[in-house]
Design a protein around this motif. Sequence first.
Motif, PDB file in Angstrom:
ATOM      1  N   GLY A   1       0.785  -1.238   0.000  1.00 14.97           N
ATOM      2  CA  GLY A   1       0.000   0.000   0.000  1.00 14.97           C
ATOM      3  C   GLY A   1       0.804   1.268   0.000  1.00 14.97           C
ATOM      4  N   LYS A   2       2.054   1.229  -0.463  1.00 19.22           N
ATOM      5  CA  LYS A   2       2.916   2.423  -0.422  1.00 19.22           C
ATOM      6  C   LYS A   2       2.407   3.507  -1.375  1.00 19.22           C
ATOM      7  N   SER A   3       2.243   3.146  -2.652  1.00 21.30           N
ATOM      8  CA  SER A   3       1.767   4.131  -3.632  1.00 21.30           C
ATOM      9  C   SER A   3       0.323   4.515  -3.361  1.00 21.30           C
ATOM     10  N   ALA A   4      -0.477   3.534  -2.930  1.00 22.65           N
ATOM     11  CA  ALA A   4      -1.880   3.818  -2.627  1.00 22.65           C
ATOM     12  C   ALA A   4      -1.997   4.816  -1.481  1.00 22.65           C
TER      13      ALA A   4
ATOM     14  N   VAL B   1       3.699  11.872  -6.381  1.00 25.90           N
ATOM     15  CA  VAL B   1       4.040  10.509  -5.985  1.00 25.90           C
ATOM     16  C   VAL B   1       4.913   9.902  -7.082  1.00 25.90           C
ATOM     17  N   LEU B   2       6.121   9.501  -6.716  1.00 27.52           N
ATOM     18  CA  LEU B   2       7.044   8.859  -7.650  1.00 27.52           C
ATOM     19  C   LEU B   2       7.157   7.389  -7.273  1.00 27.52           C
ATOM     20  N   ASP B   3       6.592   6.536  -8.116  1.00 26.54           N
ATOM     21  CA  ASP B   3       6.662   5.098  -7.876  1.00 26.54           C
ATOM     22  C   ASP B   3       7.969   4.564  -8.463  1.00 26.54           C
TER      23      ASP B   3
ATOM     24  N   PHE C   1       6.157  15.597  -1.561  1.00 26.13           N
ATOM     25  CA  PHE C   1       6.781  14.658  -2.487  1.00 26.13           C
ATOM     26  C   PHE C   1       6.899  13.305  -1.793  1.00 26.13           C
ATOM     27  N   ILE C   2       6.293  12.276  -2.370  1.00 34.02           N
ATOM     28  CA  ILE C   2       6.285  10.932  -1.794  1.00 34.02           C
ATOM     29  C   ILE C   2       6.860   9.964  -2.819  1.00 34.02           C
ATOM     30  N   VAL C   3       7.845   9.169  -2.404  1.00 33.31           N
ATOM     31  CA  VAL C   3       8.388   8.138  -3.279  1.00 33.31           C
ATOM     32  C   VAL C   3       8.134   6.784  -2.645  1.00 33.31           C
TER      33      VAL C   3
END
Length: 703
Positions: A502-505, A553-555, A590-592
Amino acid sequence: MIYDVTQTSFLVPAALDEDTATRLGLTLLLELDGLSNFLEIASHYRNNATYRILELIRLGEEALELDAPQQPLIKQLRATQAALGPFPGSFGPVLDEGLRYLADTLGLAPIEQRILGLATMVNAHGGLSALASKCFGEMDIHHLVRITATLLGEPELQVRAALSPQGLLARSGLLSLDRKERQELPKKFALLEGMAEALCGGAEEVRGLLERWIPSAPASHLGLKDYPHLRAEIRLLRRLLEAGLRQQRRGLNILAYGPPGTGKTELMQALAGAMAVPLYAVPNADEAGDPLNGEQRLRYYRLAQMVLSQREQALLLFDEVEDVFPHPIGIHLGNTPLTKGWINSTLEENPRPTLWVCNGIDGLDPAYLRRFAQIIEVEVPPQAVRERLIRTQTGHLPVSRPWQQRIARHTGLSAAVLQQAVNSVSSLGDRRSEQVEADLERVLNSTLQAMGHPLLPRARASEVMPYRLQCLNADQDLLALEQGLRRDPRARICCYGPSGTGKSAYGAALAERLRRPLLVKRASDLLSPLLGGTEMNLARMFREADQARAVLVLDEADSFLRDRREARAHWEVTQVNELLVQMEAFDGLFIVSTNLIETLDRAALRRFDLKIHFDYLRPEQAWTLFGDCLRQTGGRLTQPQHWQARLADLRGLTPGDFATLVRAQRLASRPLTPQTLYDGLVAEIALKEPEQTRRPIGFAANF
């Protein structure tokens, strides 16, 4: 009337005055030494007893005999000339009416009006055209000036000035003179296509032709609010245009460029609508629907500028300008005689502001670019803007909000492609949500694939099942973090852990809970085979997020932040450097996410404010999702204590495992049961790496 050798009358518009044509013809023969050339040509037809020159003169057959003395012929011609009198400066009621209307519209001087009338006569009167061609053949510009001055009875100096490149006839594009090549008189007087016919029809025909040549641009389907990512640029542009119109500034040009489908033309139309200023367009096809080349379009542009200069409030739109400006290295596909100086003067002299639109500026000479008051790059709209457009276009169809949000993640989906797909699917009349969404995706994917774009993104786990924050096994208090971000939504967060946890979610859910736009990027969106291309894409990503004030969000962050000490190529280092520089400058959230935190560059990790570990589900979390999964697929939970105990023995479950089984159930004919769901979860665990289920991925180093 002049006849050809077969006695077939030349086609002559009824509006043309025959006495005027005869006066001009007699001047060509007697005062410009055209008679000797004409008789030499006519001698080839002396056996044709019916060949006549001018019906009004009615020369006898003997006048065309080679051995006959020319004096009687000249005497007859001069007698006719004396009877008709000198050229009065007019060309007949109808043509004069058209010339006066055009002169008033463009501000033509009397001599320019008469030159235009002469050019019309020479082009529209077939007999006069043939006579001029036979008498003088090909001529240069100096010969043309002398002939024109003699025919009109005007001083050569004034005629030369009126025919100069700085004259209004040339600047308006009405009359194009080739100053290098030798040509016959009718070709030398090259009128704008359709102008001669319109002038011969009088003022109404000229008015109608100008309306067709300078059409009003269509109203925009979008508004300035649909371009929040260009808010600052639009504000400056509007101020420039309003000041330019108020001050009647010459040479005010704006250039908008960007990939197809980004709404460049719509932006210009929306801007004119917001300013309440009429917007006109330069045509790209003639009245028959045939395409115009670059030189022809620039002539129409110059005419439009002259017409609009008589109006206080007007803007001009020049779309698709790629084929107009000559390439700086001299290669121009249009094969037109445009020169750099000609283009430069066009950009410096326009009386009304012009909005130029193109897909790219790589081929434009820097000398052209520096003549634009403002250059705007219209990039792919932010995801929030794309979502708004999709909602607008699919509002009458039974599609879900999650579907619209997912489709909006595709950066190559233009409004035009979407509208075409919507029109096609709408015609089917289906009202079932799943069927309509499937049909739209099928049509869109086929078009995107044909255009060289990737396919639409597939549904995430959070779109298949309800997203539950309490079912994320994170080593941070996510609710407390959310409260902190509401106070100050600026942070750099690294989410790491096994796939499906569930990181990107989390990034998507956080953006929704903060009521902020979401921008999601993956490696496939950013990696480029071109040198420096990935770095440019990374910079563009941060710029897009900043303009939209979006949660970024950078996957698959490990694709860009690998340890530089292990780099084998220079570009691997430059990618990390670029991302670090952009991270430092970015003033947003900013979330990676990464599955491989141990491979990330140590200096990069130090730049994250928080590093959150997402682990496998705890037993109580897995049990919550077990019930959700059964309810969503139509299953019924029996013996809950039994299944809860069995589920507690499973290690290595993630929210992604449950989402996978929900997607798979859509292909089955029966709902899930507790047994089939349990068996499916066991199978998903068995597919994972053994060490993943035994050893948690931790983050213990101190950076």
